[in-house]
Design an enzyme around this catalytic site. Structure first.
Site, PDB file in Angstrom:
ATOM      1  N   HIS A   1      -6.053 109.629 -46.678  1.00  0.00           N
ATOM      2  CA  HIS A   1      -4.931 109.776 -45.740  1.00  0.00           C
ATOM      3  C   HIS A   1      -5.368 110.620 -44.542  1.00  0.00           C
ATOM      4  CE1 HIS A   1      -1.735 107.878 -47.971  1.00  0.00           C
ATOM      5  NE2 HIS A   1      -1.787 108.718 -48.995  1.00  0.00           N
TER       6      HIS A   1
ATOM      7  N   HIS B   1      -8.145 110.558 -52.690  1.00  0.00           N
ATOM      8  CA  HIS B   1      -6.942 109.896 -52.175  1.00  0.00           C
ATOM      9  C   HIS B   1      -6.417 110.626 -50.924  1.00  0.00           C
ATOM     10  CE1 HIS B   1      -3.036 107.671 -52.873  1.00  0.00           C
ATOM     11  NE2 HIS B   1      -2.599 108.663 -52.116  1.00  0.00           N
ATOM     12  N   GLU B   2      -6.224 111.926 -51.049  1.00  0.00           N
ATOM     13  CA  GLU B   2      -5.672 112.684 -49.917  1.00  0.00           C
ATOM     14  C   GLU B   2      -6.661 112.726 -48.757  1.00  0.00           C
ATOM     15  OE1 GLU B   2      -2.611 113.127 -49.921  1.00  0.00           O
ATOM     16  OE2 GLU B   2      -2.251 112.872 -52.066  1.00  0.00           O
TER      17      GLU B   2
ATOM     18  N   HIS C   1      -7.458 108.763 -42.053  1.00  0.00           N
ATOM     19  CA  HIS C   1      -6.629 107.830 -41.288  1.00  0.00           C
ATOM     20  C   HIS C   1      -6.070 108.551 -40.050  1.00  0.00           C
ATOM     21  CE1 HIS C   1      -3.346 104.452 -41.857  1.00  0.00           C
ATOM     22  NE2 HIS C   1      -4.187 104.143 -40.907  1.00  0.00           N
TER      23      HIS C   1
HETATM   24 ZN   LIG Z   1      -0.860 108.541 -50.900  1.00  0.00          ZN
END
Ligand SMILES: [Zn+2]
Length: 664
Positions: free
Chosen positions: A459, A455-456, A462
């Site tokens: 980010h 998940h991290e 991105h």
């Molecule tokens: Zn998040």
């Protein structure tokens, strides 16, 4: 030389002292104010505005980061000293009359009218932001807006204080060990320690999440579960544990009225339309119909699950029975112990496997760097290159384990936003508090921890893969209901056999996860998924209903109880007042107000977008390349709904989420 005064790509983490903070920030604030004056006088204020706070942003992100991961008393004191003046500076920008005039003057030029693409969007968004802060109001309007903002800040702060105080105003000490039946040993030990810390004998239970959840899930004694449920659901009401001094009912009415007035003053129908105007959903009506559609598709299975649970329990269930019987049902049906997965997730394998997967899929190469200054000796540093061109895209830090001087949770942060036009690389970081290595074994993670890393990392990519030339619209600076797409989509790779086989290997034998364990883990994922989903939908529903339909008369708590009841598996007791402790919605001037739907919205986006990978291959480099170019590289350079359509060829379809949750 103050190490915080200049942007340095190799952040001198080993040289920064608490005593550097205040002089650096005073200097940078003075610089930013001088740049602000120059921007106001400039013929090209838009470009100047984009880089106005670049140095201050950088230094503040370094200071905040250090305060979060390697704090010292000096650093904390310095951080507390500068925080108010820095926030005051940032929040004064969209209220600055001179800047607003300069932007308007520029907007009227031929040059501004001829803008296209990202710069045009930046101009529009800048003007909208000024308007949202009241730039177009007359003097009395501006004064009223300011009063509303002050009153909202006060009322919402009081709201969360009441919840905290009321939650802490109750505890229950059990003296008879026989009454603890059903509780797992860890919960019993925690309750014992809690009593001890108050100088009491016996076992102490509170309304804090871990204690309360253990009672509701495991405790056999039904009367105690009922008592705690009833107290919990009346927190921050006049009848609740703290009494009338902590009653949030009057504050709820006040906050809702102020929000409505503010939205209408700024030209919006209601608070939801005001909040969602610059988000992907755009209007409250759109968010409502989104929730309504999901509700319609979830309800049949929801009813079935509730019938199944009542049949299993052999009785009509009250709210204080649901979690308890659901846990018994889960244990009977699945016989799945999450701990059994740990040996298959040694951190080193997981991280290298993740780099390998997304290296292939997104066309990047992640390599470890050495000799980079860090804030703790366990921090690792990496470089990211484009696989095809070998271009250097950026670097990042990874800090995985808990420490006493580090805050909890997991997060990603940007330190430097590069500029692709000038080949300037990006710099970011990911932090977690994962299970550390013990007894000479490597760090063995839970599946949830593995998902957190993925998940991290989403980010982070991105940020690192951004190709946006306007700093303010780059990377993760996107709408609230879009920002979790790049992170949540990554978690899907933690559930596919093909990708798991790459990184999930037993730390001693090297074996992949046995098929029966894999099947158990997949099945447990969809257990009571309709109930989980209805609960989230109910919160989203009541949030939008309050901010769109509530007319300000009568009992707001009773009104919302009736809305929430439709999403609950059991009838609420008449005093149930969950709204009075709903801090997500009411503990800050905006917070999740009118935005609770975003949780489900983001899940729909990630489940739906992943269907392309499911169909075209979870390692498909061509699909990955498109995803990178059309979503990850684009930041907020275009309306997120457009970005999404450019990748999927259509609008988001909630069906994928329903399939993933086992609901169709
Ligand atoms: Zn998040």
């Amino acid at each position: 030389m103050n190490p915080l005064l200049d942007i340095q790509f190799r952040v001198p983490f080993d040289k920064i002292e608490g005593s550097d903070v205040e002089p650096a920030i005073d200097q940078l604030l003075a610089d930013a104010n001088a740049r602000l004056e120059a921007t106001i006088a400039s013929d090209h204020p838009l470009r100047a505005l984009d880089t106005l706070t670049e140095k201050l942003d950088y230094t503040m992100s370094v200071i905040r980061h250090l305060e979060g991961v390697a704090t010292t008393p000096e650093l904390r004191a310095a951080h507390n000293a500068i925080e108010p003046k820095v926030s005051a500076f940032y929040s004064s920008l969209p209220l600055n009359e001179g800047l607003w005039k300069a932007i308007q003057r520029y907007a009227a030029t031929d040059e501004a009218r001829a803008l296209t693409g990202t710069m045009k969007r930046y101009l529009t968004k800048t003007i909208d932001s000024f308007k949202r802060h009241g730039a177009e109001l007359d003097a009395p309007g501006k004064a009223r807006l300011q009063e509303i903002d002050v009153a909202l800040a006060e009322a919402t702060t009081k709201f969360s204080e009441h919840v905290l105080d009321s939650t802490n105003a109750y505890d229950l000490t059990i003296e008879d060990e026989a009454q603890l039946k059903g509780l797992p040993p860890a919960a019993v030990a925690a309750a014992r320690a809690s009593a001890g810390s108050k100088g009491r004998s016996g076992w102490r239970f509170t309304l804090q999440a871990p204690s309360y959840a253990a009672v509701m899930t495991y405790l056999d004694d039904r009367a105690i579960r009922e008592e705690m449920y009833r107290v919990f659901s009346t927190r921050a009401t006049a009848e609740g544990p703290g009494g009338a001094a902590q009653d949030n009912a009057p504050l709820l009415a006040k906050i809702l009225a102020l929000r409505k007035e503010k939205a209408q003053l700024l030209g919006f129908r209601d608070f939801s339309d005001f909040v969602l105007d610059d988000r992907m959903a755009h209007t409250g009506a759109r968010a409502q119909s989104f929730l309504h559609d999901l509700r319609r598709k979830t309800e049949p299975r929801f009813r079935e699950e509730n019938r199944e649970l009542e049949a299993f329990a052999g009785m009509a269930l009250q709210p204080w029975d649901v979690g308890y019987w659901a846990e018994k049902q889960r244990a009977k049906l699945y016989d799945f112990d999450e701990e059994a997965l740990r040996p298959y997730f040694p951190l080193e394998h997981v991280v290298n496997g993740m780099f390998d997967i997304f290296g292939r899929v997104l066309g990047i190469r992640v390599t470890e760097e050495s000799g980079v200054p860090v804030w703790d000796s366990h921090v690792r540093t990496y470089a990211v290159h484009d696989r095809a061109s070998d271009a250097y895209l950026g670097s990042f830090y990874a800090d995985w384990f808990p420490r006493e001087n580090k805050r909890g949770g997991a997060w990603m942060d940007a330190l430097i936003t590069g500029n692709p036009a000038e080949s300037k690389p990006h710099l970011g970081l990911i932090c977690g508090n994962l299970t550390p290595p013990v007894d000479g074994k490597p760090a063995l993670l839970t599946h949830r921890e593995v998902e957190t890393i993925f998940h991290e990392f989403g980010h982070l990519l991105h940020h690192l893969l951004s190709r946006v030339e306007v700093r303010s619209l780059a990377g993760t600076s996107v709408a609230w209901d879009f920002v979790e797409l790049p992170s949540q989509i990554m978690e899907n790779w933690c559930w596919e056999r093909e990708s798991l086989d790459l990184f999930a290997r037993h730390w001693e034998t090297g074996a992949s996860i046995p098929e029966d364990l894999f099947q158990k883990m997949r099945r447990a994922r969809t257990f009571r998924a309709a109930n989980t989903q209805m609960r989230q939908l109910g919160f989203g529903y009541v949030d939008l209903a309050l901010h769109r339909e509530w007319d300000g008369t009568g009992d707001v708590i009773a009104w919302s109880r009736a809305v929430l009841q439709q999403f609950s598996p059991a009838p609420f007791p008449p005093e149930h007042a969950m709204l009075a402790s709903f801090t997500h919605l009411f503990s800050s001037p905006v917070g999740y107000g009118a935005g609770y739907y975003s949780y489900k919205w983001a899940e729909v986006l990630d489940a739906d977008a992943f269907t392309r990978f499911k169909k075209e291959g979870v390692f498909s480099a061509s699909t990955g390349r498109e995803y990178r170019d059309k979503i990850l590289a684009r930041g907020d350079s275009e309306d997120p709904a457009e970005l999404y359509r450019s990748f999927m060829g259509r609008d988001p379809d909630p069906n994928a989420l329903l399939v993933r949750a086992g609901l169709v």
